[in-house]
Design a protein around this motif. Structure first.
Motif, short mmCIF file in Angstrom:
data_model
loop_
_atom_site.label_atom_id
_atom_site.label_comp_id
_atom_site.label_asym_id
_atom_site.label_seq_id
_atom_site.Cartn_x
_atom_site.Cartn_y
_atom_site.Cartn_z
N ALA A 1 0.82 -1.21 0.00
CA ALA A 1 0.00 0.00 0.00
C ALA A 1 0.86 1.26 0.00
N ASP A 2 0.25 2.36 -0.40
CA ASP A 2 0.96 3.65 -0.39
C ASP A 2 1.27 4.09 1.03
N GLN A 3 0.30 3.90 1.94
CA GLN A 3 0.53 4.24 3.34
C GLN A 3 1.19 3.06 4.04
N ALA A 4 2.25 3.34 4.76
CA ALA A 4 3.01 2.28 5.41
C ALA A 4 2.17 1.55 6.45
N PRO A 5 2.36 0.24 6.57
CA PRO A 5 1.72 -0.49 7.66
C PRO A 5 2.28 -0.03 8.99
N ARG A 6 1.53 -0.25 10.06
CA ARG A 6 2.00 0.21 11.38
C ARG A 6 1.32 -0.58 12.49
N LEU A 7 1.96 -0.58 13.63
CA LEU A 7 1.38 -1.16 14.85
C LEU A 7 1.23 -0.06 15.87
N ILE A 8 0.00 0.19 16.27
CA ILE A 8 -0.33 1.24 17.24
C ILE A 8 -0.46 0.59 18.61
N ASP A 9 0.19 1.17 19.59
CA ASP A 9 0.26 0.59 20.93
C ASP A 9 -0.08 1.68 21.95
N MET A 10 -1.23 1.57 22.61
CA MET A 10 -1.70 2.59 23.55
C MET A 10 -1.81 1.99 24.94
N HIS A 11 -1.35 2.75 25.94
CA HIS A 11 -1.40 2.32 27.35
C HIS A 11 -2.13 3.38 28.17
N TRP A 12 -2.97 2.92 29.09
CA TRP A 12 -3.68 3.83 30.00
C TRP A 12 -3.90 3.11 31.33
N GLY A 13 -3.70 3.84 32.43
CA GLY A 13 -3.95 3.29 33.76
C GLY A 13 -2.71 2.66 34.36
N ASN A 14 -2.53 2.85 35.66
CA ASN A 14 -1.34 2.35 36.37
C ASN A 14 -1.66 1.35 37.46
N GLU A 15 -2.93 1.11 37.73
CA GLU A 15 -3.30 0.21 38.81
C GLU A 15 -4.43 -0.71 38.35
N GLY A 16 -4.50 -1.86 38.99
CA GLY A 16 -5.57 -2.80 38.71
C GLY A 16 -5.14 -3.89 37.75
#
Length: 459
Positions: free
Chosen positions: A204-219
């Motif tokens: 594809a014209d747009q590069a593939p990617r892996l998105i990695d999101m983190h939220w929260g520090n407890e539990g």
């Protein structure tokens, strides 16, 4: 578009919700002019019908909302949303509705205000509802906002929702809630051992990617993995035009995961949330991957490519392998993965796979409670042989046409490690308009999961 409740208003117009067999008794307690007006308008309290009672000043004194019979209601959900969509602008308040129906109907009323108007002006419902006293208003608003995000992402065509645009949507969500986000793009995917994400998206014209999101520090730790194939041509195993027309929705798993993430963060659930989205476009070019290729996944398993149109499980496999490395307390994948699931259960049910009876019990109880139907399908171990081609560890598209959704789920499970794991093979599209659910992109399973998470994770 603002899917929120109206402020409390003593002048709010009452909406009397009346079951069909209760109309006669209700009318007995009303003045003659109301009885006459109802009769003249032929209102019989059928499901979805309504009758506006005028005031002496020429306004609306009250609204009668037909609630039909229990049998009629069992064939759908969000029944008052169709009435809300037809009411004139104003502020309304529900009356005479059983407490156990309030949350569903209030949410449906909010969702009647959704319209996808990015490319053309639309006409969503303009009737505002005062939040009923017996519901959690902020929770309903957070759910409506998460659902609207899912719908918007799915409805947006690939010309404006490629991998870079999906990354931008994730970045906006992360920024709104103070989450951390990192992205691996293009050749860096190979350098950091995500070969299947790179292979599927490299044409594809747009590069593939892996998105990695983190939220929260407890539990407890919760990892959500969403298929982000922003458009699927089928690759060299090119889809026919009739099958390609809706492929803007092939990132519906990512969209649903992001909608659920919005709900979790807005409600501040005490979890450590991770969201992984492999974002690619499955395109045709000189460097597209080929039938017969053998790929080595992040976890070392080899995969024979027997159909380049079975690409979703490939990109999910690398993301699941990464998620499993942290050994989360629960990992869930969501994907518009197989046509076989649609043949099995149609567009309205969210089929899912889990080996954990406690997970399934909590989910199905929650799904019934919040009117977000799911259906359990089996990780059927005897079919494992169907995904083992002999020349490689795994086959991405077993021949024969049998059990296509099950074999896809078994394929994904090979990459989930020892983490407690569930997979949702959703459709992500509502083909026929329904109350609170216009034709187009729709979330499936997210509200049921949100409701069940406290029990699943001992929150």
């Amino acid at each position: 578009m603002s899917l929120v409740f109206a402020a409390p208003d003593p002048a709010a117009i009452p909406v009397h919700v009346i079951e069909q067999d209760a109309l006669e008794d209700w009318l007995k307690d009303q003045p003659e002019h109301i009885q006459g007006w109802v009769a003249a308008n032929g209102f019989a309290a059928g499901l979805g019908s309504s009758c506006l009672i005028p005031s002496e000043e020429g306004g609306i004194a009250m609204v009668l909302a037909g609630y039909g019979t229990a049998k009629a209601r069992s064939r759908g959900r969000f029944h008052l949303a169709s009435i809300a969509a037809g009411l004139p602008e104003g502020t309304y308040q529900l009356s005479d509705l059983a407490e156990d129906r309030l949350e569903e109907e209030a949410l449906g009323w909010l969702l009647s205000g959704y319209a996808f108007d990015r490319y053309r002006a639309q006409k969503p419902a303009v009737a505002k509802l005062v939040a009923p006293d017996d519901i959690q208003a902020l929770r309903a608003e957070a759910i409506a906002a998460g659902e609207a995000l899912t719908r918007d992402l799915i409805n947006t065509p690939a010309s404006d929702m490629g991998p870079a645009d999906l990354e931008a949507a994730c970045a906006d969500l992360a920024s709104n809630f103070g989450a951390e986000m990192s992205v691996i793009r293009g050749e860096a995917l190979l350098e950091q051992n995500f070969p299947m994400i790179h292979t599927v998206g490299r044409a594809a014209d747009q590069a593939p990617r892996l998105i990695d999101m983190h939220w929260g520090n407890e539990g407890p730790t919760l990892t959500l993995v969403g298929k982000g194939v922003c458009f699927d041509t089928g690759g060299l195993n090119l889809k026919p035009g009739s099958s390609m027309g809706l492929m803007k929705k092939d990132m519906g798993g990512a969209a649903t995961v992001l909608g659920l993430a919005h709900m979790i963060m807005a409600l501040e659930l005490p979890v450590q949330l991770r969201v992984l989205i492999p974002a690619v476009e499955n395109s045709v070019s000189a460097n597209a991957y080929r039938p017969g290729d053998i790929l080595t996944a992040r976890n070392g398993l080899t995969v024979e490519i027997n159909n380049t149109d079975a690409e979703g499980r490939l990109v999910l496999a690398d993301a699941l392998a990464l998620g499993a490395e942290d050994e989360p307390d629960l990992m869930i994948s969501m994907a518009t993965l197989t046509g076989a699931a649609r043949v099995a259960v149609g567009p309205d049910l969210a089929p899912y796979y889990s080996d954990d009876s406690a997970f399934s019990g909590a989910l199905e109880e929650a799904a019934t409670r919040v009117a977000d139907p799911v259906w359990r399908l089996p990780f059927h171990a005897p079919y494992e042989a169907m995904i083992e081609p002999g020349i490689a560890d795994l086959d991405n598209a077993p021949k024969g046409g049998f059990a296509g959704s099950i074999t896809a789920a078994l394929f994904l499970r090979r990459f989930a490690g020892d983490a407690p794991y569930a997979h949702f093979d959703i459709y992500g599209w509502n083909p026929t308009p329904a109350p609170a659910r216009p034709k187009g992109g729709v979330g499936m399973g997210a509200r049921a999961l949100l409701e069940a998470l406290p029990k699943m994770l001992d929150l």
